[in-house]
Design a protein around this motif. Structure first.
Motif, short mmCIF file in Angstrom:
data_model
loop_
_atom_site.label_atom_id
_atom_site.label_comp_id
_atom_site.label_asym_id
_atom_site.label_seq_id
_atom_site.Cartn_x
_atom_site.Cartn_y
_atom_site.Cartn_z
N GLU A 145 -25.37 32.44 -14.12
CA GLU A 145 -24.92 31.66 -15.27
C GLU A 145 -23.70 32.29 -15.93
OE1 GLU A 145 -29.21 29.86 -16.81
OE2 GLU A 145 -28.47 31.79 -17.58
N PHE A 146 -23.61 33.60 -15.88
CA PHE A 146 -22.57 34.33 -16.59
C PHE A 146 -21.27 34.39 -15.80
CE2 PHE A 146 -21.51 38.56 -18.85
CZ PHE A 146 -20.81 37.89 -19.82
N LEU A 147 -21.36 34.57 -14.48
CA LEU A 147 -20.18 34.79 -13.64
C LEU A 147 -19.76 33.47 -12.98
CD1 LEU A 147 -18.24 36.92 -12.41
CD2 LEU A 147 -19.88 37.13 -10.51
N VAL A 148 -18.46 33.16 -13.09
CA VAL A 148 -17.92 31.95 -12.46
C VAL A 148 -17.16 32.31 -11.20
CG1 VAL A 148 -16.47 29.90 -12.80
CG2 VAL A 148 -17.80 30.83 -14.71
N THR A 149 -16.13 33.12 -11.30
CA THR A 149 -15.36 33.59 -10.14
C THR A 149 -15.17 35.09 -10.24
OG1 THR A 149 -13.23 33.23 -11.23
CG2 THR A 149 -14.14 31.39 -9.95
N CYS A 150 -14.93 35.73 -9.09
CA CYS A 150 -14.78 37.19 -9.06
C CYS A 150 -13.90 37.57 -7.88
CB CYS A 150 -16.14 37.87 -8.97
SG CYS A 150 -16.07 39.67 -8.81
N PHE A 151 -12.95 38.47 -8.11
CA PHE A 151 -12.10 39.05 -7.07
C PHE A 151 -11.92 40.54 -7.37
CE2 PHE A 151 -10.96 34.60 -6.75
CZ PHE A 151 -10.78 34.41 -5.38
N PHE A 152 -11.90 41.34 -6.29
CA PHE A 152 -11.62 42.76 -6.43
C PHE A 152 -10.72 43.20 -5.29
CE2 PHE A 152 -12.46 47.22 -5.34
CZ PHE A 152 -12.07 47.82 -6.53
N ILE A 169 -13.78 35.44 -14.09
CA ILE A 169 -13.86 34.40 -15.12
C ILE A 169 -15.32 34.27 -15.52
CG2 ILE A 169 -13.52 31.96 -15.63
CD1 ILE A 169 -11.24 31.90 -13.68
N LEU A 170 -15.60 34.39 -16.81
CA LEU A 170 -16.95 34.45 -17.35
C LEU A 170 -17.23 33.22 -18.21
CD1 LEU A 170 -16.87 38.20 -18.42
CD2 LEU A 170 -17.69 37.26 -16.25
N TYR A 171 -18.46 32.75 -18.13
CA TYR A 171 -18.91 31.58 -18.89
C TYR A 171 -19.88 32.05 -19.96
CZ TYR A 171 -21.25 27.14 -19.92
OH TYR A 171 -21.78 26.05 -20.54
N ILE A 172 -19.54 31.80 -21.23
CA ILE A 172 -20.35 32.33 -22.32
C ILE A 172 -21.36 31.32 -22.84
CG2 ILE A 172 -18.49 33.89 -23.00
CD1 ILE A 172 -18.06 31.97 -25.42
N ASP A 173 -21.15 30.04 -22.60
CA ASP A 173 -22.07 28.99 -23.04
C ASP A 173 -22.29 29.08 -24.56
OD1 ASP A 173 -23.76 26.87 -23.04
OD2 ASP A 173 -25.41 27.86 -21.97
N LYS A 174 -21.25 28.77 -25.30
CA LYS A 174 -21.31 28.94 -26.76
C LYS A 174 -22.29 27.99 -27.44
CE LYS A 174 -17.23 26.01 -27.48
NZ LYS A 174 -17.94 24.89 -28.12
N GLU A 175 -22.75 26.95 -26.73
CA GLU A 175 -23.75 26.06 -27.31
C GLU A 175 -25.11 26.74 -27.46
OE1 GLU A 175 -23.24 23.10 -28.50
OE2 GLU A 175 -21.10 23.19 -28.00
#
Length: 654
Positions: free
Chosen positions: A259-266, A313-319
């Protein structure tokens, strides 16, 4: 001069005793000055005239004083440390990055737990500021009348919110919701508000905390701003409620990595949830550590720049944010070593939503010198504080562990924001009604260093830190927002008719600006060899003396002088025994012409033991001249021819 004194003077003249066997300290010092290689001492003895000897004595003592002074300065400054900076360019291990949502738990999963507290908080706002319940989205469940009866007993008895005047002489406060009058039993402590009220209000909002063992020992914590008072009061009750929830349930209530992580690159390659490790924080809920090194090898990078770091890119779900617990939304991030505990509450960096946050890093290592030059610890094994954290020792870990152990000892419960010690329970108002007063009182002692945690805890000898350079940029741009937000909404699995707001996402980029590694190496300013060389240089400069001369001085002052004093005392005791009146000698001893000596060499002490002569007359008797007459030969020898020949020779001589 008495006969005994003549004998003593003659033995001293013929058998001179010098060196360590000298009979007096004066002669011992004279012998040392004549035979030592130290300049100045010989001139004190051989110089003619009192003036010259006095000048050389003064110069020698001055040189000795300068040596002592300079030597003391060298020894005292030898414990100082110097810092040298070393810079290396090499391939570096990427640090661990821990990220947390500012909102610890999803608001929808805490409906059954917070309905009473939220309803009571809304009633407080309505009573104070005239808020209507439709202005805030608050989760409710059940009959409101039943809830109000239940929560009135739950919150008003333990920690009610009060309103009072700052200079009220009656020392009476009013409970906001019920209107009940409370007598103030302690002093009013005005807390430092984070939001100052612009209007001068006479009334203040706060709560009263009393000790468990002394109900009359209370303290009123007052706030000028109602925002700070309500948030602090709500947070105390929230932590108390969550302290009674099992860990597995709290993990379920918080955000998952999917739920928290959308995309990730390293390092230019894609990464996923397998590179993140769950870390549950008591105050911030589920946090996730990238490159923790626990499940997979530690990642490294061979190039610097934003393209070769971590991009997420992180999704915080402010609702799902709790409106009373947090007043802002975003992400907290901390960069740390894999073996270091992530102190989010102290070292965090805020990641704003709707922004692209770029964090450039520089690795800085600090290596301190160990004892006796520095009071640091290598691994914390010599610190008498139990490490409650599953991480390597640090001074901050020692502080929190020490305070938590004091909390268990004094308040009989543990603070819910810290790890739980063995055989202890977290504090809550049901089992520990007045634990908050104990906590505040203990915290004041900790700040004033009365708990001695600051004295017990030591600095770590080695540590790694990352200097961060933070830059912000608008993200996504107005042009990209039209296509990027629908794509991100689709990535989250939402329908085509739904589009998320850019305030729901945060763009994070952490990277090495370059691969320069700076090491601050702390080492003693003076090593052992330098210390010995400096001391030897001072002795050689002022007295032309070496370490061997120092050994000679120690031998003369500590060994020979003491031995001379002991020998003198022993000799005086023997002289008293010899010269003391005793019984008259026997006849055979009195007529004996030879004095009796002890077996051994003729030393000065043996000479002192010579007895006085009995009389001035010679002891040897005069010769008997009758014995010179010629007697007749023995009858048995008459026929001996040799005897006759001898007799004829004697007559011829006559």
């Amino acid at each position: 001069m008495a006969p005994g004194e003549k004998i003593t003077a003659k033995i001293r003249k013929n058998l001179p005793i010098k060196g360590p066997q000298a009979p007096t300290i004066k002669e011992l010092m004279k012998w040392y000055c004549l035979n030592t290689n130290t300049h100045g001492c010989r001139r004190i003895v051989v110089s003619r005239g009192r003036l010259r000897r006095s000048v050389w004595l003064l110069l020698t003592l001055t040189a000795v004083g300068l040596i002592v002074w300079q030597g003391a300065l060298i020894i005292l400054t030898s414990h100082d440390n110097t810092v040298s900076v070393q810079v290396y360019f090499q391939k570096l291990d990427f640090p661990a990055v821990t990220i947390c949502n500012i909102n610890p738990y999803k608001y929808s999963t805490q409906k059954a737990l917070l309905v009473d507290l939220d309803t009571y908080t809304m009633d407080l706002l309505k009573k104070l500021y005239g808020f209507s319940k439709t202005r805030l989205k608050v989760l409710q469940g059940g009959n409101l009348d039943t809830i109000k009866k239940r929560l009135r007993k739950k919150f008003t008895d333990f920690l009610p919110l009060l309103i009072f005047q700052n200079n009220d002489p009656s020392k009476v406060a009013t409970e906001i919701l019920t209107g009940r009058r409370w007598k103030i039993k302690g002093d009013i402590v005005q807390a430092s508000p984070t939001t100052a009220s612009l209007q001068p209000h006479k009334d203040m909002v706060g709560f009263q905390l009393c000790a468990n063992d002394d109900p009359t020992s209370c303290t009123i914590y007052a706030f000028n701003s109602g925002i700070d008072a309500i948030q602090e009061w709500y947070k105390l009750h929230f932590l108390t409620i969550m302290a009674q929830v099992p860990l597995e349930e709290k993990i379920r209530m918080s955000y998952s990595i999917e739920e928290f992580l959308v995309t990730c690159f390293f390092d230019g390659l894609p990464c996923d949830s397998r590179h993140f490790t769950l870390f549950h924080h008591p105050e911030y809920g589920n946090c996730y550590t990238f490159n923790s090194g626990k499940e997979e090898p530690v990642l490294s990078t061979s190039l610097g720049g934003s393209e070769y770091g971590l991009q997420a890119i992180l999704y915080i779900d402010k609702e799902e944010y709790n409106p009373f617990l947090v007043s802002s939304y975003g992400v907290k991030a901390i960069v740390h070593h894999q073996d270091e505990y992530p102190y989010i509450e102290n070292k965090w960096t805020a990641i704003e939503t709707g922004k692209a946050t770029s964090i450039g890093m520089h690795l800085v290592k600090l290596e301190k010198s160990q004892q006796p030059h520095n009071k640091c610890t290598v691994d914390g094994s010599d610190v008498p504080v139990m490490n409650l954290f599953n991480a390597n020792y640090s001074k901050e870990i020692c502080f929190h562990s020490c305070f938590q152990m004091q909390m268990v000892e004094k308040c009989h419960c543990a603070l819910s924001s810290q790890p739980l010690p063995p055989a202890a329970k977290y504090c809550n108002f049901d089992q520990h009604p007045q634990w908050m007063k104990c906590y505040y009182k203990l915290h004041q002692k900790f700040v004033k260093e009365e708990l001695e945690c600051q004295k017990i805890c030591k600095e770590e000898c080695g540590s790694s830190e990352w200097e961060l350079n933070i830059n912000l940029a608008q993200w996504p741009s107005d042009v990209s927002e039209k296509w990027m937000l629908p794509v991100l909404t689709w990535d989250k699995g939402l329908g085509p008719n739904q589009t998320l707001n850019k305030r729901d996402f945060a763009n994070l980029n952490i990277f090495y600006k370059n691969l320069f590694q700076r090491i601050n190496l702390e080492k003693p300013s003076t090593s052992i060899s330098d210390l010995i060389s400096n001391l030897g240089g001072q002795m050689g400069l002022w007295l032309s003396c070496s370490i061997v001369c120092v050994v000679e001085i120690i031998e003369v002052l500590l060994v020979d002088v003491i031995w001379v004093l002991v020998r003198c005392c022993w000799s005086r005791q023997k002289v008293r025994q010899v010269w003391a009146p005793s019984e008259p000698p026997r006849e055979d001893e009195a007529n004996s012409p030879v004095p009796i000596f002890d077996d051994g060499l003729p030393t000065f002490n043996a000479a002192l033991r010579l007895p006085l002569p009995v009389s001035s007359r010679p002891a040897t008797p005069p010769p008997m001249y009758d014995s010179l007459q010629i007697e007749e030969p023995h009858p048995g020898l008459a026929g001996d021819p040799s005897g006759a020949e001898e007799e004829e020779d004697g007559q011829k001589r006559k």
